[in-house]
Structures are given as C-alpha cells and as structure tokens.
Design an enzyme around this catalytic site. Structure first.
Site, PDB file in Angstrom:
ATOM      1  N   ARG A   3      -3.435  -9.744 -19.845  1.00  0.00           N
ATOM      2  CA  ARG A   3      -4.413  -9.502 -20.907  1.00  0.00           C
ATOM      3  C   ARG A   3      -3.880  -8.568 -21.986  1.00  0.00           C
ATOM      4  O   ARG A   3      -4.442  -8.494 -23.076  1.00  0.00           O
ATOM      5  CB  ARG A   3      -5.748  -8.999 -20.341  1.00  0.00           C
ATOM      6  CG  ARG A   3      -5.718  -7.632 -19.739  1.00  0.00           C
ATOM      7  CD  ARG A   3      -7.044  -7.293 -19.075  1.00  0.00           C
ATOM      8  NE  ARG A   3      -8.110  -6.987 -20.040  1.00  0.00           N
ATOM      9  CZ  ARG A   3      -8.231  -5.814 -20.660  1.00  0.00           C
ATOM     10  NH1 ARG A   3      -7.368  -4.848 -20.448  1.00  0.00           N
ATOM     11  NH2 ARG A   3      -9.231  -5.611 -21.495  1.00  0.00           N
ATOM     12  N   GLU A  24       3.444  -6.490   8.570  1.00  0.00           N
ATOM     13  CA  GLU A  24       3.728  -5.061   8.365  1.00  0.00           C
ATOM     14  C   GLU A  24       4.627  -4.828   7.152  1.00  0.00           C
ATOM     15  O   GLU A  24       5.084  -3.707   6.922  1.00  0.00           O
ATOM     16  CB  GLU A  24       4.356  -4.463   9.627  1.00  0.00           C
ATOM     17  CG  GLU A  24       3.470  -4.536  10.857  1.00  0.00           C
ATOM     18  CD  GLU A  24       2.096  -3.888  10.650  1.00  0.00           C
ATOM     19  OE1 GLU A  24       2.051  -2.736  10.190  1.00  0.00           O
ATOM     20  OE2 GLU A  24       1.081  -4.555  10.942  1.00  0.00           O
ATOM     21  N   ASP A  43     -10.498   0.135 -23.977  1.00  0.00           N
ATOM     22  CA  ASP A  43     -10.609   0.094 -22.526  1.00  0.00           C
ATOM     23  C   ASP A  43     -10.655   1.473 -21.890  1.00  0.00           C
ATOM     24  O   ASP A  43      -9.975   2.385 -22.345  1.00  0.00           O
ATOM     25  CB  ASP A  43      -9.381  -0.598 -21.909  1.00  0.00           C
ATOM     26  CG  ASP A  43      -9.424  -2.094 -22.051  1.00  0.00           C
ATOM     27  OD1 ASP A  43     -10.504  -2.635 -22.335  1.00  0.00           O
ATOM     28  OD2 ASP A  43      -8.357  -2.709 -21.874  1.00  0.00           O
ATOM     29  N   PRO A 103       0.825  -1.220   0.000  1.00  0.00           N
ATOM     30  CA  PRO A 103       0.000   0.000   0.000  1.00  0.00           C
ATOM     31  C   PRO A 103       0.861   1.273   0.000  1.00  0.00           C
ATOM     32  O   PRO A 103       0.362   2.347  -0.313  1.00  0.00           O
ATOM     33  CB  PRO A 103      -0.834  -0.122   1.275  1.00  0.00           C
ATOM     34  CG  PRO A 103      -0.175  -1.174   2.090  1.00  0.00           C
ATOM     35  CD  PRO A 103       0.588  -2.059   1.167  1.00  0.00           C
TER      36      PRO A 103
HETATM   37 CL1  6GU Z   1      -0.299  -3.751  -3.401  1.00  0.00          CL
HETATM   38  N1  6GU Z   1      -0.824  -4.482  -0.921  1.00  0.00           N
HETATM   39  C1  6GU Z   1      -1.499  -4.390   0.207  1.00  0.00           C
HETATM   40  N2  6GU Z   1      -1.199  -5.191   1.233  1.00  0.00           N
HETATM   41  N3  6GU Z   1      -2.477  -3.529   0.398  1.00  0.00           N
HETATM   42  C2  6GU Z   1      -2.769  -2.755  -0.629  1.00  0.00           C
HETATM   43  C3  6GU Z   1      -2.103  -2.798  -1.843  1.00  0.00           C
HETATM   44  C4  6GU Z   1      -1.124  -3.691  -1.950  1.00  0.00           C
HETATM   45  N4  6GU Z   1      -2.623  -1.880  -2.679  1.00  0.00           N
HETATM   46  C5  6GU Z   1      -3.576  -1.298  -1.987  1.00  0.00           C
HETATM   47  N5  6GU Z   1      -3.668  -1.807  -0.759  1.00  0.00           N
END
Ligand code: 6GU
Length: 248
Positions: free
Chosen positions: A173, A128, A188, A101
């Site tokens: 894809r 974590e 798309d 994230p």
């Molecule tokens: Cl790539 N990993 C995690 N654990 N949470 C996320 C993410 C990735 N992208 C958004 N939230």
C-alpha cells in the site's frame, strides 16, 4: 516491485489476489509469485522437516529444500524489474524476509523502507522454525540484498503465512501509485512525520444522527482550523487511552 513467497501452504496466500494487493498486481505495480516449498523436496513424501539437533519438542524445517527453493527463485528472475527503474551493477538483488516471532519488530518504518526495495522474497516457516544456517548462508551471499527476520507482534502464530499477508499488505500500500489517495498514507497512525506518532482519532460519515448519537458539531462547522485542532486533541486522547507507551 517483485515479491516471491515460499510456503508449504501456498493456498494460504490466495487472499493476496483480492482487494488492494490484488489490484496492485493486476495494475502491474507488483509482480507476485507464490511457491510451494514441498515442490523442492525430492523424497517420496516430499519431506521438509526433521527432528531438532540437541533434542526438544517439535520439528525444524530442513535447510536443504529451502536452499534449493531460494536459489531457484532468485535465479529464475535475474534482474527482472517491472517498476521501470534502471539497473546498475549487474542486476537486482532480492531481500530475504523471514517472518518469525523471534525477529525484530516489523514497524511502519520498516514497511516504508521495504516499499522501495525492487525485490522481496518471504520465507514462511512452520513448526519450530527454519534451520538457522539458511539465515546465515543468505546473509553472507553477495547476490542477495540481505536477510531480515521480523515479528509482527508479541504473540505466537502457527506459521509465517499470516505474518506474510500482513507484511505484504503493509508494504504494497506504500508503493507509489497503489493507493488512490496519497494523503491518507501521510495521515496514517505511525506514519513518519504525522502528528509525531499518534493514533488516528474517530471518524464519522452520514447520517448526522444515528441511533440517537450525533456527529460532533465541530465537524459540521466548516472551520478548518478548529477542526484540525479538535482532531489533534482526539488523536492525543486516543493515544493516551490505547497506547500510552507511544507518548513516552
Ligand atoms: Cl512473523 N511468525 C510467527 N510464526 N509468529 C509470529 C510472528 C511471525 N510474529 C508474531 N508472531
């Protein structure tokens, strides 16, 4: 393209055997390997995590099994290339992709770039996250093509596996020969050069009337020019409604 995915939940990646990605694998367009990180841990409990230096909640994934896994995977398939391309300069180098994230945004443009890579290795973290030295180490390795930390959206998942499914499907894809209809890729939402960056508008199929709702008459008219104009207008309206940020 070769794709390797490393996870402590390899079964999480089973859906990649289905549908479009599964077919691309069966057709030999993608060579997919899924690896259990725990098989690279050597203690009795196959430990892959430890407490964070500096304190704080949760656990951090140890760089030790990650280094062993990534080195073994990269070494096990040196220069393997199943897409018919020719190799220069001593072989194909894997690009290390780390879903997190805290990464940069994974977009259609990134998917497009990666669809040309010969080899992606996805490292799925849990807890974590992965000890940062793994990123630093592989970013500095000349036998790797680099490291990209990417996020699939502004929310937090329990681990990188669900993001890896998203990333692999978005990339695969776009590999030439994977989709039956190349025009559907050009059309798309978010595709480069499609009506700027608009969302796709509504679609209809038979029957012409369903539960009292008619298909818009214009789509039955056979006027290709007017249909195209109507679709462009619908795409703008939908973008204004759902994603005004895209219109600037
Ligand atoms: Cl790539 N990993 C995690 N654990 N949470 C996320 C993410 C990735 N992208 C958004 N939230």
């Amino acid at each position: 393209m070769r794709i390797d995915i490393v996870s402590i939940f390899p079964e999480y990646l089973d859906p990649l055997r289905l549908s479009l990605v599964g077919k691309a694998v069966d057709a030999g367009l993608v060579n997919l390997g899924v690896h259990d990180l725990r098989s690279f841990a050597h203690d009795r409990h196959r430990t892959v995590d430890d407490t964070p230096y500096g304190g704080g909640p949760g656990m951090v994934m140890s760089p030790v099994p990650w280094g062993e896994a990534l080195d073994q995977i990269a070494g096990a398939h040196p220069g393997e290339r199943i897409d018919g391309g020719t190799m220069t300069g001593g072989g194909v180098r894997p690009l290390l992709v780390v879903p997190t994230p805290s990464g940069e945004r994974f977009t259609q443009s990134v998917a497009q770039q990666w669809s040309d890579e010969p080899w992606l290795v996805l490292a799925c973290g849990r807890y974590e996250g992965i000890d940062t030295r793994v990123i630093e180490h592989y970013a500095g390795r000349s036998d790797w093509a680099g490291v990209r930390e990417v996020s699939v959206g502004d929310y937090v998942l329990a681990g990188g596996e669900a993001a890896a499914l998203v990333i692999v499907e978005a990339v695969v894809r776009l590999i030439p020969g994977v989709l039956g209809n190349a025009a559907s890729v050009a059309d798309d939402s978010f595709a480069a050069g499609s009506m700027e960056r608009l969302l796709e508008g509504p679609v209809y199929t038979k029957p012409a009337e369903w539960r009292g709702i008619d298909v818009p008459e214009i789509l039955m008219s056979g006027h290709h020019g007017r249909i195209a104009a109507w679709r462009a207008e619908q795409a703008h309206a939908r973008t204004r409604e759902h994603r005004p940020d895209l219109l600037g």
